[in-house]
Design a protein around this motif. Structure first.
Motif, mmCIF file in Angstrom:
data_model
loop_
_atom_site.group_PDB
_atom_site.id
_atom_site.type_symbol
_atom_site.label_atom_id
_atom_site.label_comp_id
_atom_site.label_asym_id
_atom_site.label_seq_id
_atom_site.Cartn_x
_atom_site.Cartn_y
_atom_site.Cartn_z
ATOM 1 N N GLU A 174 0.815 -1.216 0.000
ATOM 2 C CA GLU A 174 0.000 0.000 0.000
ATOM 3 C C GLU A 174 0.849 1.266 0.000
ATOM 4 O O GLU A 174 0.319 2.369 0.046
ATOM 5 C CB GLU A 174 -0.954 -0.024 1.197
ATOM 6 C CG GLU A 174 -2.019 -1.090 1.064
ATOM 7 C CD GLU A 174 -2.942 -1.183 2.273
ATOM 8 O OE1 GLU A 174 -2.822 -0.363 3.204
ATOM 9 O OE2 GLU A 174 -3.797 -2.080 2.260
ATOM 10 N N GLY A 175 2.178 1.102 -0.055
ATOM 11 C CA GLY A 175 3.067 2.261 -0.151
ATOM 12 C C GLY A 175 3.305 2.981 1.161
ATOM 13 O O GLY A 175 3.708 4.146 1.155
ATOM 14 N N LEU A 176 3.084 2.328 2.276
ATOM 15 C CA LEU A 176 3.210 2.971 3.583
ATOM 16 C C LEU A 176 4.620 2.889 4.174
ATOM 17 O O LEU A 176 4.966 3.654 5.061
ATOM 18 C CB LEU A 176 2.222 2.341 4.573
ATOM 19 C CG LEU A 176 0.741 2.402 4.173
ATOM 20 C CD1 LEU A 176 -0.112 1.636 5.172
ATOM 21 C CD2 LEU A 176 0.291 3.849 4.067
ATOM 22 N N ILE A 177 5.425 1.941 3.696
ATOM 23 C CA ILE A 177 6.723 1.663 4.310
ATOM 24 C C ILE A 177 7.864 2.181 3.439
ATOM 25 O O ILE A 177 7.877 1.958 2.226
ATOM 26 C CB ILE A 177 6.884 0.146 4.546
ATOM 27 C CG1 ILE A 177 5.831 -0.339 5.545
ATOM 28 C CG2 ILE A 177 8.287 -0.206 5.037
ATOM 29 C CD1 ILE A 177 5.808 -1.839 5.762
ATOM 30 N N SER A 178 8.835 2.842 4.078
ATOM 31 C CA SER A 178 10.019 3.326 3.356
ATOM 32 C C SER A 178 11.151 2.306 3.387
ATOM 33 O O SER A 178 11.864 2.135 2.401
ATOM 34 C CB SER A 178 10.510 4.653 3.938
ATOM 35 O OG SER A 178 10.825 4.503 5.306
ATOM 36 N N LYS A 179 11.334 1.626 4.532
ATOM 37 C CA LYS A 179 12.338 0.570 4.654
ATOM 38 C C LYS A 179 11.950 -0.327 5.807
ATOM 39 O O LYS A 179 11.115 0.032 6.639
ATOM 40 C CB LYS A 179 13.743 1.130 4.844
ATOM 41 C CG LYS A 179 13.981 1.817 6.174
ATOM 42 C CD LYS A 179 15.395 2.348 6.259
ATOM 43 C CE LYS A 179 15.524 3.282 7.466
ATOM 44 N NZ LYS A 179 16.807 3.947 7.496
ATOM 45 N N VAL B 285 11.217 -0.451 -1.261
ATOM 46 C CA VAL B 285 11.439 -0.764 0.153
ATOM 47 C C VAL B 285 12.662 -1.673 0.284
ATOM 48 O O VAL B 285 12.688 -2.763 -0.268
ATOM 49 C CB VAL B 285 10.207 -1.471 0.775
ATOM 50 C CG1 VAL B 285 10.471 -1.835 2.235
ATOM 51 C CG2 VAL B 285 8.965 -0.611 0.636
ATOM 52 N N GLY B 286 13.664 -1.205 1.010
ATOM 53 C CA GLY B 286 14.854 -2.008 1.269
ATOM 54 C C GLY B 286 14.782 -2.638 2.642
ATOM 55 O O GLY B 286 14.031 -2.192 3.513
ATOM 56 N N VAL B 287 15.586 -3.684 2.849
ATOM 57 C CA VAL B 287 15.673 -4.355 4.142
ATOM 58 C C VAL B 287 17.060 -4.088 4.702
ATOM 59 O O VAL B 287 18.066 -4.328 4.034
ATOM 60 C CB VAL B 287 15.434 -5.874 4.019
ATOM 61 C CG1 VAL B 287 15.541 -6.555 5.387
ATOM 62 C CG2 VAL B 287 14.084 -6.158 3.385
ATOM 63 N N VAL B 288 17.118 -3.571 5.938
ATOM 64 C CA VAL B 288 18.372 -3.227 6.597
ATOM 65 C C VAL B 288 18.553 -4.142 7.800
ATOM 66 O O VAL B 288 17.659 -4.247 8.643
ATOM 67 C CB VAL B 288 18.362 -1.758 7.073
ATOM 68 C CG1 VAL B 288 19.623 -1.424 7.840
ATOM 69 C CG2 VAL B 288 18.155 -0.819 5.908
#
Length: 134
Positions: free
Chosen positions: A70-75, A103-106
């Motif tokens: 839904e486009g809510l998360i930046s990372k 969205v990247g995973v850190v």
């Protein structure tokens, strides 16, 4: 729309049995929040007592993926990549989908730059071991 950072924490039943306090839910939460800073805009997703073998049985992970779609998360921030997944194929499919949403995973413990070939290779090697350990 103000995006937020997702913090994903997971502890399997076997982690609790091993007495691994560094992987306790509270320890993971504290480290991720400290990494982001106290005034960061984040949402916590927690799957306690859930295996990392797949995402099918992890409701918080499913909700996080819905929020990403839904486009809510930046990372997404995790303590270790194996908290995210212990299944290499599934991890790669999920991160391919997340890439489409930007969205990247850190990982706090494995700070590889996965935007480079070398970083992706190092992450993939770790995931191979995580899958083997499971």
């Amino acid at each position: 729309m103000n995006k937020f950072t997702a913090i994903y924490v997971r502890r399997s039943v076997s982690d609790a049995d091993k007495g691994n306090n560094s992987l306790s839910i509270e320890a993971q939460k504290e480290e991720c929040i400290r990494f982001l800073g106290g005034d960061a805009n984040y949402k916590m997703y927690c799957d306690d007592g859930k295996s990392g073998k797949d995402i099918e049985h992890r409701p918080a992970f499913q909700l996080m993926m819905t929020d990403a779609r839904e486009g809510l998360i930046s990372k997404i921030v995790v303590k270790k990549y194996d908290r995210f997944s212990r299944n290499m194929r599934e991890y790669l499919n999920i991160t391919d989908e997340l890439d489409k949403y930007g969205v990247g995973v850190v990982s706090l413990c494995e700070p590889f730059n996965t935007e480079t070939k070398e970083g992706r290779m190092m992450r993939n090697n770790l995931l191979n071991f995580a899958e083997f350990e499971r």
